[in-house]
Write a protein that holds these residues in place. Structure first.
Motif, PDB file in Angstrom:
ATOM      1  N   CYS A 177     -31.423 -57.593  -5.965  1.00 36.68           N
ATOM      2  CA  CYS A 177     -31.778 -56.422  -5.153  1.00 36.68           C
ATOM      3  C   CYS A 177     -32.094 -56.796  -3.714  1.00 36.68           C
ATOM      4  O   CYS A 177     -31.807 -56.026  -2.790  1.00 36.68           O
ATOM      5  CB  CYS A 177     -32.954 -55.682  -5.795  1.00 36.68           C
ATOM      6  N   GLU A 178     -32.663 -57.969  -3.465  1.00 32.36           N
ATOM      7  CA  GLU A 178     -32.962 -58.357  -2.076  1.00 32.36           C
ATOM      8  C   GLU A 178     -31.683 -58.519  -1.263  1.00 32.36           C
ATOM      9  O   GLU A 178     -31.635 -58.151  -0.087  1.00 32.36           O
ATOM     10  CB  GLU A 178     -33.758 -59.670  -2.037  1.00 32.36           C
TER      11      GLU A 178
ATOM     12  N   TYR B  17     -35.687 -62.685   3.697  1.00 32.96           N
ATOM     13  CA  TYR B  17     -36.309 -62.390   2.415  1.00 32.96           C
ATOM     14  C   TYR B  17     -36.262 -63.638   1.552  1.00 32.96           C
ATOM     15  O   TYR B  17     -35.618 -64.639   1.905  1.00 32.96           O
ATOM     16  CB  TYR B  17     -35.583 -61.241   1.713  1.00 32.96           C
ATOM     17  N   LYS B  18     -36.970 -63.597   0.440  1.00 34.36           N
ATOM     18  CA  LYS B  18     -36.943 -64.682  -0.538  1.00 34.36           C
ATOM     19  C   LYS B  18     -36.335 -64.147  -1.828  1.00 34.36           C
ATOM     20  O   LYS B  18     -36.921 -63.268  -2.472  1.00 34.36           O
ATOM     21  CB  LYS B  18     -38.348 -65.226  -0.795  1.00 34.36           C
ATOM     22  N   LEU B  19     -35.183 -64.674  -2.185  1.00 34.09           N
ATOM     23  CA  LEU B  19     -34.525 -64.258  -3.415  1.00 34.09           C
ATOM     24  C   LEU B  19     -35.331 -64.766  -4.601  1.00 34.09           C
ATOM     25  O   LEU B  19     -35.568 -65.970  -4.732  1.00 34.09           O
ATOM     26  CB  LEU B  19     -33.094 -64.816  -3.455  1.00 34.09           C
TER      27      LEU B  19
ATOM     28  N   THR C 184     -34.939 -50.633  -9.072  1.00 33.43           N
ATOM     29  CA  THR C 184     -34.118 -50.948 -10.235  1.00 33.43           C
ATOM     30  C   THR C 184     -34.633 -52.189 -10.949  1.00 33.43           C
ATOM     31  O   THR C 184     -34.647 -52.247 -12.184  1.00 33.43           O
ATOM     32  CB  THR C 184     -32.649 -51.154  -9.811  1.00 33.43           C
ATOM     33  N   ARG C 185     -35.079 -53.177 -10.182  1.00 37.10           N
ATOM     34  CA  ARG C 185     -35.583 -54.412 -10.798  1.00 37.10           C
ATOM     35  C   ARG C 185     -36.800 -54.120 -11.667  1.00 37.10           C
ATOM     36  O   ARG C 185     -36.871 -54.565 -12.820  1.00 37.10           O
ATOM     37  CB  ARG C 185     -35.932 -55.442  -9.724  1.00 37.10           C
ATOM     38  N   VAL C 186     -37.757 -53.386 -11.144  1.00 35.90           N
ATOM     39  CA  VAL C 186     -38.994 -53.131 -11.891  1.00 35.90           C
ATOM     40  C   VAL C 186     -38.721 -52.251 -13.102  1.00 35.90           C
ATOM     41  O   VAL C 186     -39.139 -52.561 -14.226  1.00 35.90           O
ATOM     42  CB  VAL C 186     -40.046 -52.494 -10.966  1.00 35.90           C
TER      43      VAL C 186
END
Length: 381
Positions: free
Chosen positions: A53-54, A128-130, A170-172
């Protein structure tokens, strides 16, 4: 002669099916189920979005802009026409400018006919941090001019990009269903297996507990347990607490499925032979009984995930589940509670569409997997 040819034509196919592994027979039966295959593809796409998502989100989901409050969605164009009639493949969106109605003083966005925002794939954007591990700055789609923003799915009341927030949600939402079903699977296998294998008083006690939990009204129970969570807990703590709550409610159905299969299998010849050969309960269960019901367990788990997803969405929508700054589909749907907000920004209802698509896809895939779990019965029709 025709009869001889018919036998010689179909015999190799039947022999191949008879010698194929159970997994191959299940996949072969599943491929004939068109809706199940379509649902499986959608599920894979959703979990791909959840995993990356990131990278897929064009911007930071928490970055707000006062100049983009309720910015409407912009259509993505791939072909760009110039003034001379020529064309080229250049992804872009039409820029929009904020105007104020002279009579009502209401602010609205209107297309800017002369200005375009060109986009590029796999370009550099916000860092960002994947998976909170790997620092990156590449995104699937970015603006060629970093000072200009684009909103493919619009913006919310704080000017935050809905597409970025939907991707992170979507991830959560998809993971809480997967984790919750995983915990329910462990409880269901252990308690359902003990109930079906041992029987007697142990079976009676476990089944009364199952019936007690299943007799409780689900929605009030969700609301009561969700309201009992302290509001000062961190988002991560609330996430795991909601997962545990959903798991404690969802395990009885799976336990009944496992118990029924164990009751049917414990009288089979291969189970009796394993017992007579000196196999203990642990060996008989995990080496002989469990492998024969793996496909049924997978189908039950697949059909249980939509229930977990809907439960989390409902709790978060009512303010009793996950809360900001955690981003889930239920949290995003809280933005659509106000009728006036929905009239002004109907695109805020997109998380509800995402929930519907996910639930339908999981149900289609689970139904097809359940039908394909007995490939020999499928081939006998």
């Amino acid at each position: 002669m025709n009869d001889i040819q018919t036998v010689s034509t179909f015999a190799p196919i039947e022999r191949a099916d008879a010698e194929a592994s159970q997994g191959r027979l299940i996949f072969k039966a599943l491929r004939r189920h068109k809706l199940a295959m379509l649902g499986g593809i959608v599920v894979v796409i959703l979990y791909f979005v959840a995993l990356f998502c990131e990278f897929l989100a064009p911007f930071n989901p928490e970055e707000a802009r006062s100049s983009a409050v309720f910015h409407p969605p912009q259509a993505l164009h791939f072909i760009d026409f110039d003034d001379d009639g020529g064309w080229a493949i250049k992804p872009h969106v039409r820029a929009m400018k904020l105007t104020r109605d002279k009579l009502t003083l209401a602010t609205t966005f209107v297309p800017h006919t002369e200005q375009k925002i060109y986009l590029s794939f796999f370009g550099k954007g916000t860092q960002y941090k994947l998976w909170n591990l790997i620092p990156l700055d590449r995104h699937l789609l970015v603006s060629s001019d970093p000072s200009k923003r684009f909103y493919l799915l619009g913006a919310d009341r704080l000017g935050r990009d809905v597409l970025s927030r939907l991707a992170h949600g979507t991830r959560v939402s998809m993971s809480i269903g997967l984790v919750g079903v995983g915990v329910s699977l462990v409880l269901g296998l252990i308690l359902g297996g003990i109930s079906g294998y041992v029987g007697g008083i142990v079976d009676g006690v476990i089944q009364r507990v199952v019936e007690l939990i299943m007799s409780l009204p689900t929605i009030p129970l969700w609301l009561g347990l969700g309201a009992a969570l302290p509001m000062d807990w961190s988002p991560t703590t609330r996430y795991f607490a909601i997962t545990v709550i959903l798991s404690l409610i969802g395990w009885p159905e799976l336990a009944r499925v496992v118990r029924g299969r164990f009751l049917a299998l414990r009288t089979e010849d291969f189970v009796i032979a394993a017992k007579l050969d000196g196999g203990g309960p642990q060996r008989v269960i995990f080496r002989h009984m469990m492998p024969s019901m793996v496909s049924h367990i997978i189908a039950s788990v697949t059909l249980a995930i939509p229930g977990m997803l809907i439960a989390e969405t409902a709790l978060s929508f009512l303010g009793l589940g996950l809360t900001p700054p955690t981003i889930s589909w239920g949290v995003l749907l809280k933005e659509a509670q106000n009728i006036s907000t929905m009239a002004q920004a109907p695109w805020l209802f997109l998380p509800a569409i995402a929930v519907s698509i996910a639930v339908l896809a999981l149900n289609f895939f689970g139904d097809g997997l359940r039908d394909a779990a007995d490939p020999y019965a499928q081939g006998s029709h």
